[in-house]
Scaffold this motif. Structure first.
Motif, mmCIF file in Angstrom:
data_model
loop_
_atom_site.group_PDB
_atom_site.id
_atom_site.type_symbol
_atom_site.label_atom_id
_atom_site.label_comp_id
_atom_site.label_asym_id
_atom_site.label_seq_id
_atom_site.Cartn_x
_atom_site.Cartn_y
_atom_site.Cartn_z
ATOM 1 N N GLY A 149 49.192 26.343 35.562
ATOM 2 C CA GLY A 149 50.406 26.699 36.287
ATOM 3 C C GLY A 149 51.031 28.023 35.905
ATOM 4 N N CYS A 150 50.261 28.916 35.232
ATOM 5 C CA CYS A 150 50.776 30.265 34.973
ATOM 6 C C CYS A 150 51.030 30.957 36.316
ATOM 7 C CB CYS A 150 49.760 31.108 34.204
ATOM 8 S SG CYS A 150 49.487 30.577 32.513
ATOM 9 N N LEU A 151 51.978 31.885 36.328
ATOM 10 C CA LEU A 151 52.291 32.617 37.557
ATOM 11 C C LEU A 151 51.017 33.243 38.148
ATOM 12 C CD1 LEU A 151 54.568 33.478 39.446
ATOM 13 C CD2 LEU A 151 54.890 35.517 38.034
ATOM 14 N N GLY A 159 52.712 37.428 33.793
ATOM 15 C CA GLY A 159 51.547 36.776 34.406
ATOM 16 C C GLY A 159 51.224 35.406 33.834
ATOM 17 N N HIS A 160 51.442 35.223 32.540
ATOM 18 C CA HIS A 160 51.106 33.946 31.913
ATOM 19 C C HIS A 160 52.346 33.151 31.512
ATOM 20 C CE1 HIS A 160 46.857 34.683 32.180
ATOM 21 N NE2 HIS A 160 47.148 35.935 31.870
ATOM 22 N N VAL A 161 53.442 33.403 32.238
ATOM 23 C CA VAL A 161 54.614 32.530 32.133
ATOM 24 C C VAL A 161 54.320 31.320 33.017
ATOM 25 C CG1 VAL A 161 57.046 32.287 32.792
ATOM 26 C CG2 VAL A 161 56.258 34.372 31.649
ATOM 27 N N ASP A 212 44.531 25.659 37.085
ATOM 28 C CA ASP A 212 44.076 26.103 35.766
ATOM 29 C C ASP A 212 44.125 27.627 35.694
ATOM 30 O OD1 ASP A 212 43.590 23.538 34.923
ATOM 31 O OD2 ASP A 212 41.482 23.555 35.567
ATOM 32 N N CYS A 213 44.483 28.136 34.516
ATOM 33 C CA CYS A 213 44.548 29.579 34.317
ATOM 34 C C CYS A 213 43.460 30.012 33.337
ATOM 35 C CB CYS A 213 45.921 29.976 33.796
ATOM 36 S SG CYS A 213 46.139 31.754 33.605
ATOM 37 N N ALA A 214 43.075 31.294 33.425
ATOM 38 C CA ALA A 214 42.046 31.826 32.534
ATOM 39 C C ALA A 214 42.464 31.734 31.070
ATOM 40 C CB ALA A 214 41.752 33.282 32.905
ATOM 41 N N CYS A 215 43.771 31.661 30.811
ATOM 42 C CA CYS A 215 44.262 31.628 29.432
ATOM 43 C C CYS A 215 44.151 30.232 28.824
ATOM 44 C CB CYS A 215 45.697 32.124 29.355
ATOM 45 S SG CYS A 215 46.913 30.953 29.990
ATOM 46 N N GLY A 216 43.752 29.238 29.641
ATOM 47 C CA GLY A 216 43.555 27.898 29.104
ATOM 48 C C GLY A 216 44.680 26.925 29.448
HETATM 49 ZN ZN LIG Z 1 47.703 31.865 31.930
#
Ligand SMILES: [Zn+2]
Length: 389
Positions: free
Chosen positions: A277-279, A259-261, A270-274
């Motif tokens: 472009g994460c999957l 998911g966060h690749v 933007d992704c929740a992980c900061g």
């Molecule tokens: Zn992410």
């Protein structure tokens, strides 16, 4: 009992030599009978059929079958009705009602689901409990464990046969001993879930990551290949892998955590992980629904789904190439996955792998629907307890 160990075949496929022979051969006989289960009503195999299919001697097969009949796992179903001369062979089959299995799916962010299943994977009864209480607050931590306990208690209470075990598919990273190492949405960190349920219900319990459980359902019940990847598209994005008929857990139990690749080098949402472009930022259901809601027309909607499918194809191509997978299965809402998304994934995958080796890769949406994790949890119990799937 632990989860499905890395490198352990889900199904026995050949003879082995002395030390572990009896247990292995027993699983081989049981798997042969289990595979024949439900082929047609009144069907079954003779002891000679089992000997032929397993390569074991008839004496060994008769001996093991006698043991399985004593345990109630296998029953004689009557004489074979055919025109062959001589005394008809007595058919034997796995008794689908010998035990029942509790399968639990914790993958949904709003509802815990579970079912009571027969040994052949048929669902006898379903149950579900919402994670949000009357106050509208979503349970996490111990409160979420209490909801799980209530769900399992309801299903255990509904069983009218001995229970073979409880299988649980949990979101997040689950260690080999059934400890949920991290499931942030549920507020679980280092939670010994297997141990907790085993003590509370005095039954064998197996816990694994939900996507790893889903791929077992597809492999065991959904006609999946021995080399396959299953991608779950839901609140987040995950994947489960079976390679050479073996479930793959990885060095830190995080195999399939894609998911966060980050996909591509051109940024992205933007992704929740900061990061960007994460999957998951391209593909998670809430992200897709939000993007579709903003799309002004059908062409724009199609472009959203096509972009998501392309990103998935970009992420999967090296995996398919490296592992020489035969099949990629997607699970997720039909209205999102079927159509532009899956077409774009297939096109991208083909454009980015060698047609000579990977042109045959099958890409499809799972037919197992909402029950996939529940049924995979049952497959996990069958594999751990009986060595069949
Ligand atoms: Zn992410």
């Amino acid at each position: 009992m632990t989860g499905i160990a890395t490198g352990r075949a889900l199904r026995p496929t050949a003879k082995v030599l002395p030390e572990h022979a009896r247990g292995h051969n027993r699983s081989l006989v049981l798997q042969t009978l289990y595979s024949a289960l439900g082929a047609e009503v009144g069907a079954g195999l003779s002891r000679a059929d089992v000997a032929r299919e397993t390569g074991l001697t008839r004496v060994t097969v008769s001996d093991l079958v006698a043991e399985l009949i004593d345990e109630g796992l296998v029953v004689e179903t009557g004489p074979r009705e055919d025109a062959r001369p001589g005394k008809p062979a007595t058919l034997i089959a796995v008794d689908r009602d010998a035990f029942q299995i509790v399968g639990v799916d914790l993958a949904d962010h709003a509802t815990f689901r579970g079912a009571l299943l027969a040994l052949d994977g048929e669902i006898i009864r379903r149950a579900e409990l919402p994670l949000a209480g009357p106050d509208g607050v979503t349970a996490t931590g111990d409160a979420a464990v209490a909801i799980l306990d209530a769900l399992v208690a309801e299903l255990v209470g509904a069983a009218d046969r001995p229970i073979l075990g409880i299988g649980v598919g949990s979101p997040g990273v689950v260690g080999p001993t059934g400890v949920v190492l991290a499931a942030p949405n549920l507020g679980w960190h280092g939670l010994p879930l297997r141990e907790h349920l085993a003590e509370r219900f005095a039954l064998p319990v197996v816990v694994a990551n939900d996507a790893n459980v889903a791929v077992l359902a597809e492999h065991g019940l959904g006609g999946g290949d021995a080399d396959m990847l299953l991608v779950t598209i839901g609140h987040g994005v995950g994947a489960g892998l079976v390679v050479g008929g073996m479930a793959i857990n990885g060095s830190r139990s995080a195999a399939g955590e894609i998911g966060h690749v980050v996909v591509g080098t051109d940024g992205g949402p933007d992704c929740a992980c900061g990061r960007q472009g994460c999957l998951e930022a391209w593909l998670a259901v809430p992200r897709l629904r939000a993007a579709l809601a903003e799309a002004p027309d059908e062409a724009a909607r199609s472009a959203v789904l096509t972009a998501a499918g392309q990103r998935l194809g970009i992420a999967l191509a090296p995996v398919v190439g490296a592992l020489d997978l035969a099949e990629v299965v997607l699970t997720g809402p039909e209205d999102l996955v079927d159509g532009a998304l899956i077409t774009a994934t297939a096109d991208t995958l083909r454009a980015r792998t060698l047609a000579e080796f990977h042109g045959h890769v099958q890409l499809r949406r799972s037919d197992l629907g909402q029950d996939i994790v529940t049924r995979g949890a049952a497959v996990m119990v069958l594999s751990a307890r009986l060595g069949v799937s």
